[in-house]
Design a protein around this motif. Structure first.
Motif, mmCIF file in Angstrom:
data_model
loop_
_atom_site.group_PDB
_atom_site.id
_atom_site.type_symbol
_atom_site.label_atom_id
_atom_site.label_comp_id
_atom_site.label_asym_id
_atom_site.label_seq_id
_atom_site.Cartn_x
_atom_site.Cartn_y
_atom_site.Cartn_z
ATOM 1 N N LYS A 240 -20.455 -53.555 -4.310
ATOM 2 C CA LYS A 240 -21.739 -52.998 -4.740
ATOM 3 C C LYS A 240 -22.879 -53.537 -3.870
ATOM 4 O O LYS A 240 -23.766 -52.786 -3.450
ATOM 5 N N GLU A 241 -22.847 -54.830 -3.567
ATOM 6 C CA GLU A 241 -23.905 -55.406 -2.741
ATOM 7 C C GLU A 241 -23.914 -54.782 -1.345
ATOM 8 O O GLU A 241 -24.976 -54.457 -0.804
ATOM 9 N N ILE A 242 -22.744 -54.588 -0.763
ATOM 10 C CA ILE A 242 -22.659 -53.969 0.561
ATOM 11 C C ILE A 242 -23.095 -52.506 0.504
ATOM 12 O O ILE A 242 -23.822 -52.019 1.380
ATOM 13 N N MET A 243 -22.678 -51.798 -0.517
ATOM 14 C CA MET A 243 -23.041 -50.385 -0.617
ATOM 15 C C MET A 243 -24.527 -50.210 -0.913
ATOM 16 O O MET A 243 -25.148 -49.265 -0.422
ATOM 17 N N ASP A 244 -25.118 -51.107 -1.701
ATOM 18 C CA ASP A 244 -26.570 -51.039 -1.937
ATOM 19 C C ASP A 244 -27.330 -51.222 -0.620
ATOM 20 O O ASP A 244 -28.292 -50.506 -0.339
ATOM 21 N N ALA A 245 -26.894 -52.167 0.203
ATOM 22 C CA ALA A 245 -27.535 -52.396 1.509
ATOM 23 C C ALA A 245 -27.347 -51.188 2.415
ATOM 24 O O ALA A 245 -28.290 -50.747 3.094
ATOM 25 N N THR A 246 -26.146 -50.628 2.422
ATOM 26 C CA THR A 246 -25.867 -49.462 3.269
ATOM 27 C C THR A 246 -26.677 -48.260 2.814
ATOM 28 O O THR A 246 -27.253 -47.535 3.641
ATOM 29 N N LYS A 247 -26.757 -48.067 1.518
ATOM 30 C CA LYS A 247 -27.551 -46.947 0.995
ATOM 31 C C LYS A 247 -29.018 -47.122 1.385
ATOM 32 O O LYS A 247 -29.679 -46.178 1.800
ATOM 33 N N SER A 248 -29.520 -48.332 1.286
ATOM 34 C CA SER A 248 -30.896 -48.615 1.680
ATOM 35 C C SER A 248 -31.094 -48.389 3.174
ATOM 36 O O SER A 248 -32.126 -47.861 3.602
ATOM 37 N N ASN A 249 -30.122 -48.774 3.979
ATOM 38 C CA ASN A 249 -30.223 -48.587 5.429
ATOM 39 C C ASN A 249 -30.397 -47.123 5.814
ATOM 40 O O ASN A 249 -31.085 -46.820 6.777
ATOM 41 N N TRP A 250 -29.764 -46.238 5.084
ATOM 42 C CA TRP A 250 -29.803 -44.819 5.430
ATOM 43 C C TRP A 250 -30.815 -44.033 4.604
ATOM 44 O O TRP A 250 -30.899 -42.804 4.740
ATOM 45 N N ALA A 251 -31.605 -44.707 3.771
ATOM 46 C CA ALA A 251 -32.642 -44.026 2.996
ATOM 47 C C ALA A 251 -33.709 -43.477 3.938
ATOM 48 O O ALA A 251 -33.981 -44.037 5.001
#
Length: 175
Positions: free
Chosen positions: A28-39
């Motif tokens: 979840k922590e990695i996916m939250d960061a990845t989602k934020s990166n591509w926002a």
């Protein structure tokens, strides 16, 4: 007597499961960061392999392989990452991630596979814009904590699976 033994065995098994580390937490922590990166509105890129994350989200074996691969940076401008693409979205370009789901399978031989699916090209005007990307995180427990031991993506050319640990081993060999 059999009933009491069965109840006690069930309670012991349940109590062990209740204390097991949450395999989805590091993912979840990695996916939250990845989602934020591509926002759309994100200007600050979050490195999912920065030192603080390496220390607590990844297994010792994964970290050792990452550090060996990092000796061969993919681009001279940052001089850090062994990758020239986002290993989670499995590409250099993506749209804001949409329709993300995460599910953990039951552990097998000490490894829990956490599968994440999302659309990475929903904003694109292409035939595959609504296709889903699937990433599998292999999560193990070290020192009572769930940590990512490998990140496995789908190879679009071969339709097989690509292990990030295997890729890092190749990079560390200069390949």
């Amino acid at each position: 007597m059999k009933t009491i033994t069965l109840v006690i065995a069930s309670l012991i098994a349940f109590s062990g499961a209740a204390y097991a580390a949450d395999a989805t937490a590091p993912v979840k922590e990695i996916m939250d960061a990845t989602k934020s990166n591509w926002a759309d509105n994100n200007s600050d890129w979050t490195d999912v392999f920065e030192a603080s994350r390496l220390d607590h989200l990844y297994s010792q074996d994964f970290v050792a392989r990452y550090k060996a691969a990092a000796q061969f940076p993919a681009a001279d401008d940052d001089g850090i990452s062994p990758f020239d693409y986002d290993v989670i979205v499995n590409g250099q370009d993506a749209c804001p991630l949409e329709d993300m789901t995460m599910a953990a399978a039951p552990p097998v031989n000490g490894t829990t596979e956490v599968t994440v699916r999302f659309q990475k090209s929903a904003c694109a005007d292409t035939a595959d814009a609504k296709d889903y990307t699937t990433v599998r995180f292999e999560v193990v427990e070290e020192a009572g904590q769930a940590v990512i031991d490998d990140i496995v993506t789908e190879n679009l050319e071969t339709h097989g699976r690509d292990s990030l640990k295997a890729t890092m081993a190749l990079i560390a060999k200069g390949q």
